[in-house]
Design a protein around this motif. Structure first.
Motif, PDB file in Angstrom:
ATOM      1  N   VAL A  79      -6.658 -13.280   3.829  1.00 40.66           N
ATOM      2  CA  VAL A  79      -5.571 -14.269   3.735  1.00 40.66           C
ATOM      3  C   VAL A  79      -4.680 -13.897   2.553  1.00 40.66           C
ATOM      4  CG1 VAL A  79      -4.967 -16.690   3.446  1.00 40.66           C
ATOM      5  CG2 VAL A  79      -7.069 -16.053   4.684  1.00 40.66           C
ATOM      6  N   PRO A  80      -3.459 -13.413   2.811  1.00 39.80           N
ATOM      7  CA  PRO A  80      -2.572 -13.006   1.714  1.00 39.80           C
ATOM      8  C   PRO A  80      -1.960 -14.208   1.006  1.00 39.80           C
ATOM      9  CG  PRO A  80      -1.447 -12.760   3.801  1.00 39.80           C
ATOM     10  CD  PRO A  80      -2.855 -13.173   4.133  1.00 39.80           C
ATOM     11  N   ARG A  81      -1.534 -13.968  -0.205  1.00 30.81           N
ATOM     12  CA  ARG A  81      -0.806 -15.003  -0.936  1.00 30.81           C
ATOM     13  C   ARG A  81       0.513 -15.294  -0.234  1.00 30.81           C
ATOM     14  NH1 ARG A  81      -1.116 -13.162  -7.321  1.00 30.81           N
ATOM     15  NH2 ARG A  81      -3.389 -13.100  -7.504  1.00 30.81           N
ATOM     16  N   ASN A  82       0.955 -16.492  -0.332  1.00 30.90           N
ATOM     17  CA  ASN A  82       2.215 -16.886   0.279  1.00 30.90           C
ATOM     18  C   ASN A  82       3.362 -16.629  -0.701  1.00 30.90           C
ATOM     19  OD1 ASN A  82       4.083 -17.940   2.074  1.00 30.90           O
ATOM     20  ND2 ASN A  82       3.737 -20.057   1.420  1.00 30.90           N
ATOM     21  N   GLU A  83       3.593 -15.331  -0.986  1.00 32.56           N
ATOM     22  CA  GLU A  83       4.657 -14.944  -1.900  1.00 32.56           C
ATOM     23  C   GLU A  83       5.051 -13.502  -1.612  1.00 32.56           C
ATOM     24  OE1 GLU A  83       2.148 -15.794  -5.310  1.00 32.56           O
ATOM     25  OE2 GLU A  83       2.158 -13.676  -5.856  1.00 32.56           O
ATOM     26  N   ALA A  84       6.161 -13.111  -2.144  1.00 31.86           N
ATOM     27  CA  ALA A  84       6.669 -11.764  -1.891  1.00 31.86           C
ATOM     28  C   ALA A  84       5.764 -10.722  -2.537  1.00 31.86           C
ATOM     29  CB  ALA A  84       8.089 -11.623  -2.430  1.00 31.86           C
ATOM     30  N   PRO A  85       5.594  -9.562  -1.903  1.00 30.87           N
ATOM     31  CA  PRO A  85       4.776  -8.507  -2.510  1.00 30.87           C
ATOM     32  C   PRO A  85       5.488  -7.875  -3.690  1.00 30.87           C
ATOM     33  CG  PRO A  85       5.826  -7.680  -0.530  1.00 30.87           C
ATOM     34  CD  PRO A  85       6.150  -9.151  -0.606  1.00 30.87           C
ATOM     35  N   ASP A  86       4.714  -7.478  -4.691  1.00 31.00           N
ATOM     36  CA  ASP A  86       5.264  -6.815  -5.862  1.00 31.00           C
ATOM     37  C   ASP A  86       4.251  -5.779  -6.327  1.00 31.00           C
ATOM     38  OD1 ASP A  86       6.558  -5.992  -8.123  1.00 31.00           O
ATOM     39  OD2 ASP A  86       6.321  -7.867  -9.222  1.00 31.00           O
ATOM     40  N   CYS A  87       4.443  -4.533  -5.889  1.00 32.27           N
ATOM     41  CA  CYS A  87       3.506  -3.465  -6.197  1.00 32.27           C
ATOM     42  C   CYS A  87       2.095  -3.861  -5.725  1.00 32.27           C
ATOM     43  CB  CYS A  87       3.550  -3.130  -7.684  1.00 32.27           C
ATOM     44  SG  CYS A  87       2.733  -1.595  -8.140  1.00 32.27           S
ATOM     45  N   THR A  88       1.122  -3.955  -6.635  1.00 32.67           N
ATOM     46  CA  THR A  88      -0.238  -4.298  -6.217  1.00 32.67           C
ATOM     47  C   THR A  88      -0.520  -5.806  -6.311  1.00 32.67           C
ATOM     48  OG1 THR A  88      -1.069  -3.879  -8.452  1.00 32.67           O
ATOM     49  CG2 THR A  88      -1.135  -2.044  -6.887  1.00 32.67           C
ATOM     50  N   SER A  89       0.493  -6.602  -6.622  1.00 32.03           N
ATOM     51  CA  SER A  89       0.305  -8.052  -6.691  1.00 32.03           C
ATOM     52  C   SER A  89       1.144  -8.720  -5.607  1.00 32.03           C
ATOM     53  CB  SER A  89       0.690  -8.569  -8.084  1.00 32.03           C
ATOM     54  OG  SER A  89       2.072  -8.365  -8.326  1.00 32.03           O
ATOM     55  N   GLY A  90       1.075 -10.033  -5.559  1.00 36.39           N
ATOM     56  CA  GLY A  90       1.848 -10.755  -4.561  1.00 36.39           C
ATOM     57  C   GLY A  90       1.173 -10.748  -3.205  1.00 36.39           C
ATOM     58  N   GLY A  91       1.927 -11.132  -2.186  1.00 34.30           N
ATOM     59  CA  GLY A  91       1.385 -11.224  -0.834  1.00 34.30           C
ATOM     60  C   GLY A  91       1.247  -9.868  -0.167  1.00 34.30           C
ATOM     61  N   LYS A  92       0.024  -9.507   0.171  1.00 30.80           N
ATOM     62  CA  LYS A  92      -0.234  -8.217   0.813  1.00 30.80           C
ATOM     63  C   LYS A  92      -0.242  -8.406   2.332  1.00 30.80           C
ATOM     64  CE  LYS A  92      -2.953  -6.397  -3.076  1.00 30.80           C
ATOM     65  NZ  LYS A  92      -2.826  -7.556  -3.966  1.00 30.80           N
ATOM     66  N   MET A  93       0.948  -8.384   2.912  1.00 27.36           N
ATOM     67  CA  MET A  93       1.084  -8.550   4.356  1.00 27.36           C
ATOM     68  C   MET A  93       0.896  -7.208   5.054  1.00 27.36           C
ATOM     69  SD  MET A  93       1.636 -11.776   4.609  1.00 27.36           S
ATOM     70  CE  MET A  93       2.055 -11.841   6.342  1.00 27.36           C
ATOM     71  N   VAL A  94       0.150  -7.211   6.149  1.00 27.44           N
ATOM     72  CA  VAL A  94      -0.099  -5.991   6.915  1.00 27.44           C
ATOM     73  C   VAL A  94       0.539  -6.140   8.287  1.00 27.44           C
ATOM     74  CG1 VAL A  94      -1.855  -4.529   7.963  1.00 27.44           C
ATOM     75  CG2 VAL A  94      -2.220  -5.487   5.688  1.00 27.44           C
ATOM     76  N   TYR A  95       1.399  -5.178   8.634  1.00 30.44           N
ATOM     77  CA  TYR A  95       2.146  -5.234   9.892  1.00 30.44           C
ATOM     78  C   TYR A  95       1.750  -4.129  10.865  1.00 30.44           C
ATOM     79  CZ  TYR A  95       5.081  -8.302   7.067  1.00 30.44           C
ATOM     80  OH  TYR A  95       5.542  -9.312   6.262  1.00 30.44           O
ATOM     81  N   VAL A  96       0.745  -3.332  10.522  1.00 27.11           N
ATOM     82  CA  VAL A  96       0.246  -2.309  11.435  1.00 27.11           C
ATOM     83  C   VAL A  96      -1.235  -2.583  11.691  1.00 27.11           C
ATOM     84  CG1 VAL A  96       1.915  -0.562  10.721  1.00 27.11           C
ATOM     85  CG2 VAL A  96      -0.282  -0.721   9.534  1.00 27.11           C
ATOM     86  N   ASP A  97      -1.697  -2.257  12.884  1.00 26.65           N
ATOM     87  CA  ASP A  97      -3.086  -2.529  13.232  1.00 26.65           C
ATOM     88  C   ASP A  97      -4.035  -1.462  12.718  1.00 26.65           C
ATOM     89  OD1 ASP A  97      -2.462  -4.874  14.621  1.00 26.65           O
ATOM     90  OD2 ASP A  97      -1.987  -3.750  16.446  1.00 26.65           O
ATOM     91  N   ARG A  98      -3.508  -0.257  12.462  1.00 23.08           N
ATOM     92  CA  ARG A  98      -4.378   0.862  12.146  1.00 23.08           C
ATOM     93  C   ARG A  98      -3.656   1.830  11.214  1.00 23.08           C
ATOM     94  NH1 ARG A  98      -8.775   3.571  14.776  1.00 23.08           N
ATOM     95  NH2 ARG A  98      -8.637   5.848  14.660  1.00 23.08           N
ATOM     96  N   LEU A  99      -4.378   2.340  10.254  1.00 17.44           N
ATOM     97  CA  LEU A  99      -3.830   3.288   9.295  1.00 17.44           C
ATOM     98  C   LEU A  99      -4.751   4.503   9.228  1.00 17.44           C
ATOM     99  CD1 LEU A  99      -1.807   3.913   6.901  1.00 17.44           C
ATOM    100  CD2 LEU A  99      -3.508   2.852   5.415  1.00 17.44           C
ATOM    101  N   GLU A 100      -4.208   5.674   9.490  1.00 14.78           N
ATOM    102  CA  GLU A 100      -4.988   6.909   9.438  1.00 14.78           C
ATOM    103  C   GLU A 100      -4.430   7.826   8.357  1.00 14.78           C
ATOM    104  OE1 GLU A 100      -5.231   8.933  13.152  1.00 14.78           O
ATOM    105  OE2 GLU A 100      -6.053   7.200  14.254  1.00 14.78           O
ATOM    106  N   TRP A 101      -5.314   8.264   7.470  1.00 17.04           N
ATOM    107  CA  TRP A 101      -4.963   9.279   6.475  1.00 17.04           C
ATOM    108  C   TRP A 101      -5.539  10.612   6.953  1.00 17.04           C
ATOM    109  CZ3 TRP A 101      -1.576   8.670   2.704  1.00 17.04           C
ATOM    110  CH2 TRP A 101      -1.334   7.392   2.187  1.00 17.04           C
ATOM    111  N   HIS A 102      -4.691  11.601   7.126  1.00 13.04           N
ATOM    112  CA  HIS A 102      -5.136  12.927   7.530  1.00 13.04           C
ATOM    113  C   HIS A 102      -4.925  13.907   6.381  1.00 13.04           C
ATOM    114  CE1 HIS A 102      -5.702  12.104  11.870  1.00 13.04           C
ATOM    115  NE2 HIS A 102      -4.780  11.175  11.650  1.00 13.04           N
ATOM    116  N   VAL A 103      -5.934  14.697   6.089  1.00 13.03           N
ATOM    117  CA  VAL A 103      -5.843  15.724   5.057  1.00 13.03           C
ATOM    118  C   VAL A 103      -5.385  17.017   5.729  1.00 13.03           C
ATOM    119  CG1 VAL A 103      -7.066  17.036   3.303  1.00 13.03           C
ATOM    120  CG2 VAL A 103      -7.666  14.638   3.723  1.00 13.03           C
ATOM    121  N   ILE A 104      -4.192  17.487   5.359  1.00 10.69           N
ATOM    122  CA  ILE A 104      -3.635  18.725   5.913  1.00 10.69           C
ATOM    123  C   ILE A 104      -3.342  19.641   4.734  1.00 10.69           C
ATOM    124  CG2 ILE A 104      -1.845  19.737   7.381  1.00 10.69           C
ATOM    125  CD1 ILE A 104      -1.382  16.988   8.589  1.00 10.69           C
ATOM    126  N   PRO A 105      -4.261  20.519   4.386  1.00 13.18           N
ATOM    127  CA  PRO A 105      -4.105  21.325   3.168  1.00 13.18           C
ATOM    128  C   PRO A 105      -2.873  22.226   3.167  1.00 13.18           C
ATOM    129  CG  PRO A 105      -6.369  21.396   3.951  1.00 13.18           C
ATOM    130  CD  PRO A 105      -5.558  20.766   5.043  1.00 13.18           C
TER     131      PRO A 105
END
Length: 337
Positions: A26-52
Protein backbone atom coordinates in the motif's frame (compact mmCIF):
# COMPACT_ATOMS: atom_id res chain seq x y z
CA UNK A 1 11.37 -5.61 -2.23
CA UNK A 2 8.75 -3.06 -1.20
CA UNK A 3 6.24 -2.53 -4.02
CA UNK A 4 7.73 -5.48 -5.93
CA UNK A 5 8.15 -9.19 -5.17
CA UNK A 6 11.39 -10.93 -6.11
CA UNK A 7 10.64 -14.09 -8.10
CA UNK A 8 13.33 -16.41 -6.82
CA UNK A 9 12.28 -19.29 -9.07
CA UNK A 10 13.08 -17.18 -12.15
CA UNK A 11 16.44 -15.91 -10.91
CA UNK A 12 19.44 -16.85 -13.03
CA UNK A 13 22.60 -15.64 -11.21
CA UNK A 14 24.67 -13.36 -13.40
CA UNK A 15 22.00 -13.32 -16.11
CA UNK A 16 18.50 -12.34 -14.98
CA UNK A 17 16.50 -11.11 -12.00
CA UNK A 18 12.71 -10.85 -12.18
CA UNK A 19 10.28 -8.87 -10.03
CA UNK A 20 6.49 -8.74 -10.04
CA UNK A 21 4.17 -6.04 -8.81
CA UNK A 22 3.27 -6.74 -5.17
CA UNK A 23 -0.47 -6.23 -4.86
CA UNK A 24 -0.25 -6.36 -1.07
CA UNK A 25 1.85 -3.21 -0.93
CA UNK A 26 0.00 0.00 0.00
CA UNK A 27 1.82 3.15 -1.19
CA UNK A 28 1.64 6.49 0.54
CA UNK A 29 -0.98 8.82 -0.84
CA UNK A 30 1.55 11.42 -2.00
CA UNK A 31 3.77 12.22 -4.93
CA UNK A 32 6.94 10.14 -5.32
CA UNK A 33 10.24 11.82 -4.53
CA UNK A 34 13.30 9.68 -5.22
CA UNK A 35 13.15 6.86 -2.63
CA UNK A 36 10.43 8.53 -0.53
CA UNK A 37 6.81 9.40 -1.17
CA UNK A 38 4.24 7.22 -2.89
CA UNK A 39 5.81 4.26 -4.66
CA UNK A 40 3.22 3.59 -7.35
CA UNK A 41 3.83 0.63 -9.67
CA UNK A 42 2.31 0.72 -13.16
CA UNK A 43 3.92 -2.39 -14.67
CA UNK A 44 3.09 -5.98 -13.75
CA UNK A 45 6.58 -7.36 -14.27
CA UNK A 46 10.14 -6.08 -14.23
CA UNK A 47 13.04 -8.05 -15.70
CA UNK A 48 16.69 -7.13 -15.26
CA UNK A 49 18.93 -8.78 -17.86
CA UNK A 50 22.72 -8.81 -17.54
CA UNK A 51 24.25 -8.25 -20.99
CA UNK A 52 28.02 -7.90 -20.54
CA UNK A 53 28.77 -6.91 -24.13
CA UNK A 54 27.95 -3.22 -24.65
CA UNK A 55 27.36 -3.56 -28.39
CA UNK A 56 24.88 -6.39 -27.82
CA UNK A 57 23.04 -4.38 -25.16
CA UNK A 58 22.94 -1.32 -27.42
CA UNK A 59 21.53 -3.33 -30.32
CA UNK A 60 18.90 -4.90 -28.03
CA UNK A 61 17.68 -1.45 -27.02
CA UNK A 62 17.61 -0.22 -30.62
CA UNK A 63 15.57 -3.24 -31.71
CA UNK A 64 13.12 -2.83 -28.85
CA UNK A 65 14.08 -6.12 -27.20
CA UNK A 66 14.69 -4.19 -23.99
CA UNK A 67 13.09 -0.95 -22.88
CA UNK A 68 15.82 0.50 -20.68
CA UNK A 69 19.61 0.26 -20.82
CA UNK A 70 20.65 1.28 -17.32
CA UNK A 71 24.38 1.91 -17.85
CA UNK A 72 25.10 2.46 -21.54
CA UNK A 73 28.68 2.41 -22.74
CA UNK A 74 29.52 6.09 -23.09
CA UNK A 75 31.52 5.45 -26.26
CA UNK A 76 28.30 4.17 -27.89
CA UNK A 77 26.10 6.92 -26.48
CA UNK A 78 26.32 9.12 -29.63
CA UNK A 79 24.86 6.23 -31.63
CA UNK A 80 21.93 5.92 -29.24
CA UNK A 81 21.45 9.68 -29.10
CA UNK A 82 20.85 9.75 -32.86
CA UNK A 83 17.98 7.25 -32.62
CA UNK A 84 14.66 9.16 -32.46
CA UNK A 85 13.05 6.28 -30.54
CA UNK A 86 15.56 6.52 -27.67
CA UNK A 87 15.91 9.04 -24.83
CA UNK A 88 19.44 9.42 -23.44
CA UNK A 89 18.88 12.11 -20.82
CA UNK A 90 20.69 11.59 -17.52
CA UNK A 91 18.41 10.33 -14.75
CA UNK A 92 20.67 11.78 -12.05
CA UNK A 93 21.81 15.40 -11.85
CA UNK A 94 25.05 14.52 -10.04
CA UNK A 95 26.09 11.09 -11.26
CA UNK A 96 29.34 9.45 -10.22
CA UNK A 97 32.68 10.44 -8.77
CA UNK A 98 35.61 8.27 -9.82
CA UNK A 99 38.57 7.80 -7.49
CA UNK A 100 42.05 6.32 -7.60
CA UNK A 101 42.54 4.15 -4.51
CA UNK A 102 45.95 3.19 -3.08
CA UNK A 103 47.02 0.09 -1.19
CA UNK A 104 48.42 1.56 2.03
CA UNK A 105 49.72 -1.77 3.33
CA UNK A 106 52.19 -2.64 0.56
CA UNK A 107 55.03 -0.82 -1.19
CA UNK A 108 55.27 1.56 -2.88
CA UNK A 109 52.11 3.35 -1.74
CA UNK A 110 52.64 2.64 1.91
CA UNK A 111 54.95 5.65 1.56
CA UNK A 112 53.23 9.03 1.79
CA UNK A 113 55.56 10.70 -0.72
CA UNK A 114 54.49 8.22 -3.40
CA UNK A 115 50.80 8.90 -2.84
CA UNK A 116 51.39 12.63 -2.84
CA UNK A 117 53.35 12.41 -6.09
CA UNK A 118 50.49 10.69 -7.90
CA UNK A 119 47.96 13.12 -6.44
CA UNK A 120 50.06 16.04 -7.67
CA UNK A 121 50.39 14.57 -11.17
CA UNK A 122 46.71 13.77 -11.76
CA UNK A 123 44.90 15.90 -14.33
CA UNK A 124 41.19 15.24 -13.86
CA UNK A 125 40.32 16.31 -17.40
CA UNK A 126 42.44 13.46 -18.79
CA UNK A 127 40.33 10.99 -16.87
CA UNK A 128 36.99 12.62 -17.61
CA UNK A 129 37.66 12.80 -21.33
CA UNK A 130 38.67 9.14 -21.41
CA UNK A 131 35.69 8.01 -19.35
CA UNK A 132 32.95 10.24 -20.73
CA UNK A 133 34.28 12.27 -23.65
CA UNK A 134 31.39 14.76 -23.60
CA UNK A 135 32.19 17.97 -21.65
CA UNK A 136 28.52 18.71 -21.02
CA UNK A 137 28.33 15.53 -18.90
CA UNK A 138 31.40 16.00 -16.70
CA UNK A 139 33.16 18.52 -14.51
CA UNK A 140 36.34 18.71 -12.49
CA UNK A 141 35.79 18.34 -8.76
CA UNK A 142 38.75 18.58 -6.38
CA UNK A 143 36.87 17.48 -3.32
CA UNK A 144 36.41 14.25 -1.38
CA UNK A 145 32.64 14.82 -1.59
CA UNK A 146 30.47 15.63 -4.59
CA UNK A 147 30.89 19.22 -5.68
CA UNK A 148 27.58 20.98 -5.28
CA UNK A 149 26.59 19.10 -2.12
CA UNK A 150 26.57 20.43 1.43
CA UNK A 151 29.72 18.69 2.65
CA UNK A 152 31.98 19.61 -0.24
CA UNK A 153 34.53 22.29 0.74
CA UNK A 154 37.62 21.49 -1.34
CA UNK A 155 39.80 22.46 1.62
CA UNK A 156 43.41 21.49 0.95
CA UNK A 157 42.81 20.61 -2.69
CA UNK A 158 45.38 23.08 -4.01
CA UNK A 159 47.89 20.21 -3.87
CA UNK A 160 46.10 18.73 -6.89
CA UNK A 161 48.11 21.00 -9.16
CA UNK A 162 48.40 18.70 -12.21
CA UNK A 163 52.10 19.57 -12.09
CA UNK A 164 53.65 16.61 -13.84
CA UNK A 165 57.30 17.65 -13.65
CA UNK A 166 57.19 18.52 -9.96
CA UNK A 167 55.31 15.29 -9.24
CA UNK A 168 57.85 13.26 -11.19
CA UNK A 169 60.68 14.77 -9.17
CA UNK A 170 58.89 13.96 -5.90
CA UNK A 171 58.28 10.41 -7.02
CA UNK A 172 61.91 9.95 -8.06
CA UNK A 173 63.03 10.78 -4.52
CA UNK A 174 60.90 8.02 -2.97
CA UNK A 175 60.34 5.33 -5.59
CA UNK A 176 62.46 2.19 -5.29
CA UNK A 177 61.47 0.46 -8.51
CA UNK A 178 58.71 -1.73 -7.10
CA UNK A 179 56.19 -3.24 -9.48
CA UNK A 180 52.81 -1.48 -9.39
CA UNK A 181 49.80 -3.70 -10.21
CA UNK A 182 46.53 -2.12 -11.35
CA UNK A 183 43.61 -4.61 -11.54
CA UNK A 184 40.90 -3.39 -13.92
CA UNK A 185 37.42 -4.70 -14.69
CA UNK A 186 37.01 -4.57 -18.45
CA UNK A 187 33.23 -5.00 -18.25
CA UNK A 188 32.92 -1.55 -16.64
CA UNK A 189 34.14 0.58 -19.53
CA UNK A 190 34.33 3.87 -17.65
CA UNK A 191 36.41 2.42 -14.81
CA UNK A 192 38.59 0.54 -17.27
CA UNK A 193 39.21 3.83 -19.08
CA UNK A 194 40.37 5.40 -15.79
CA UNK A 195 42.78 2.49 -15.29
CA UNK A 196 44.26 3.05 -18.74
CA UNK A 197 44.86 6.73 -17.99
CA UNK A 198 46.60 5.87 -14.71
CA UNK A 199 48.73 3.23 -16.43
CA UNK A 200 49.89 5.81 -18.97
CA UNK A 201 50.52 8.43 -16.26
CA UNK A 202 52.66 6.08 -14.18
CA UNK A 203 54.64 4.90 -17.18
CA UNK A 204 55.47 8.51 -18.08
CA UNK A 205 56.59 9.03 -14.50
CA UNK A 206 59.00 6.11 -14.76
CA UNK A 207 57.04 3.57 -12.70
CA UNK A 208 57.18 -0.16 -13.36
CA UNK A 209 53.44 -0.65 -13.84
CA UNK A 210 51.33 -3.61 -14.95
CA UNK A 211 47.67 -3.36 -15.91
CA UNK A 212 45.84 -6.59 -15.05
CA UNK A 213 42.55 -6.98 -16.95
CA UNK A 214 39.80 -9.19 -15.54
CA UNK A 215 36.02 -9.50 -15.16
CA UNK A 216 34.19 -7.60 -12.45
CA UNK A 217 33.74 -10.57 -10.12
CA UNK A 218 37.44 -11.36 -10.18
CA UNK A 219 38.23 -7.68 -9.67
CA UNK A 220 36.11 -7.47 -6.52
CA UNK A 221 37.80 -10.56 -5.13
CA UNK A 222 41.29 -9.35 -6.04
CA UNK A 223 40.97 -6.02 -4.28
CA UNK A 224 40.30 -7.74 -0.96
CA UNK A 225 43.78 -9.29 -1.00
CA UNK A 226 46.25 -7.81 1.46
CA UNK A 227 49.12 -9.81 -0.02
CA UNK A 228 52.12 -8.28 -1.82
CA UNK A 229 51.87 -7.83 -5.58
CA UNK A 230 53.98 -10.91 -6.30
CA UNK A 231 51.52 -13.01 -4.28
CA UNK A 232 48.33 -11.84 -5.98
CA UNK A 233 47.92 -8.44 -4.34
CA UNK A 234 47.47 -5.03 -5.92
CA UNK A 235 48.74 -1.45 -5.75
CA UNK A 236 45.99 0.78 -7.19
CA UNK A 237 42.39 0.26 -8.18
CA UNK A 238 39.71 2.63 -9.43
CA UNK A 239 36.17 2.89 -8.10
CA UNK A 240 33.08 4.99 -8.54
CA UNK A 241 30.87 6.54 -5.86
CA UNK A 242 27.31 7.72 -6.35
CA UNK A 243 26.21 10.75 -4.37
CA UNK A 244 24.35 8.58 -1.86
CA UNK A 245 27.59 6.72 -1.09
CA UNK A 246 29.45 9.82 0.06
CA UNK A 247 26.91 12.37 1.24
CA UNK A 248 28.78 12.97 4.50
CA UNK A 249 31.57 11.51 6.66
CA UNK A 250 29.25 8.93 8.20
CA UNK A 251 28.80 7.04 4.91
CA UNK A 252 32.02 7.79 3.02
CA UNK A 253 33.95 4.51 2.91
CA UNK A 254 36.91 6.17 1.19
CA UNK A 255 37.44 8.40 4.21
CA UNK A 256 37.50 5.62 6.80
CA UNK A 257 41.04 5.21 8.10
CA UNK A 258 40.91 2.42 10.68
CA UNK A 259 43.47 0.17 9.02
CA UNK A 260 42.64 -3.42 8.16
CA UNK A 261 39.06 -3.03 9.40
CA UNK A 262 38.13 -0.59 6.65
CA UNK A 263 37.40 -0.67 2.91
CA UNK A 264 40.16 -2.13 0.64
CA UNK A 265 43.12 0.21 0.66
CA UNK A 266 43.31 0.02 4.46
CA UNK A 267 44.72 3.44 5.41
CA UNK A 268 45.45 4.13 9.06
CA UNK A 269 44.97 7.70 10.23
CA UNK A 270 43.80 8.32 13.82
CA UNK A 271 43.33 12.02 13.03
CA UNK A 272 40.70 11.42 10.35
CA UNK A 273 38.98 8.85 12.55
CA UNK A 274 38.87 11.31 15.45
CA UNK A 275 37.50 14.07 13.22
CA UNK A 276 34.83 11.72 11.91
CA UNK A 277 33.78 10.89 15.48
CA UNK A 278 33.63 14.60 16.30
CA UNK A 279 31.49 15.26 13.22
CA UNK A 280 29.07 12.49 14.21
CA UNK A 281 28.39 14.04 17.62
CA UNK A 282 28.66 17.73 16.71
CA UNK A 283 25.76 20.15 16.42
CA UNK A 284 24.79 20.78 12.77
CA UNK A 285 26.10 24.36 12.89
CA UNK A 286 29.55 23.05 13.86
CA UNK A 287 29.82 20.21 11.36
CA UNK A 288 30.93 22.42 8.46
CA UNK A 289 34.17 23.42 10.19
CA UNK A 290 34.93 19.78 11.00
CA UNK A 291 34.35 18.70 7.41
CA UNK A 292 36.87 21.29 6.24
CA UNK A 293 39.43 19.70 8.56
CA UNK A 294 38.56 16.22 7.27
CA UNK A 295 39.00 17.24 3.64
CA UNK A 296 42.24 19.09 4.34
CA UNK A 297 43.59 16.04 6.19
CA UNK A 298 42.58 13.73 3.34
CA UNK A 299 44.48 15.82 0.79
CA UNK A 300 47.45 15.75 3.16
CA UNK A 301 47.54 11.98 3.78
CA UNK A 302 45.97 10.87 0.44
CA UNK A 303 43.74 7.86 1.18
CA UNK A 304 42.56 8.24 -2.42
CA UNK A 305 42.63 10.75 -5.29
CA UNK A 306 39.33 12.17 -6.65
CA UNK A 307 39.22 12.09 -10.45
CA UNK A 308 36.20 14.31 -11.13
CA UNK A 309 32.50 13.62 -11.49
CA UNK A 310 30.13 12.98 -14.35
CA UNK A 311 26.46 12.48 -15.00
CA UNK A 312 25.27 9.02 -15.93
CA UNK A 313 23.03 8.94 -19.01
CA UNK A 314 20.25 6.40 -18.99
CA UNK A 315 19.21 5.14 -22.40
CA UNK A 316 15.57 4.11 -22.62
CA UNK A 317 12.97 3.91 -25.33
CA UNK A 318 10.63 6.89 -25.45
CA UNK A 319 7.75 4.58 -24.54
CA UNK A 320 9.24 4.56 -21.02
CA UNK A 321 7.91 7.51 -19.02
CA UNK A 322 7.74 8.58 -15.39
CA UNK A 323 11.36 7.79 -14.53
CA UNK A 324 12.36 9.52 -11.30
CA UNK A 325 15.52 11.57 -10.86
CA UNK A 326 17.70 9.55 -8.49
CA UNK A 327 21.33 8.44 -8.03
CA UNK A 328 20.23 4.83 -8.56
CA UNK A 329 17.71 3.17 -10.89
CA UNK A 330 14.18 3.17 -9.45
CA UNK A 331 11.40 1.11 -10.98
CA UNK A 332 8.35 2.62 -9.35
CA UNK A 333 6.39 5.37 -11.13
CA UNK A 334 7.55 4.02 -14.51
CA UNK A 335 4.95 3.59 -17.22
CA UNK A 336 5.09 1.91 -20.62
CA UNK A 337 3.01 3.17 -23.49
Amino acid sequence: SGPFRFLADEWVPGSRAVYAKFDGYVPRNEAPDCTSGGKMVYVDRLEWHVIPDAATATAALQRGEVDWYHGPDLTLLPLLSQDPAINTEAYDDLGYMTILRFNHLQPPFDRLEMRRAIQMAVNQVDYLQAQVGMPDLYKECRSTFFCGTTMSTGAGSEVMAANFEKAKALLKSSYKGEKVAIPTATDLSWLHAASLVTEDLLKRMGVNVELQAMDLGTFYKRRTSMEPVDKGGWSIFHAGFSVTDILDPSTHLGLRANGKQTWPGWPTDPVIEQLRDEWMTADPQDQGAIVRKIEARAFETVPFVPLGQFQTPSARRRTVTGMLKAPLPLAWNIKLG
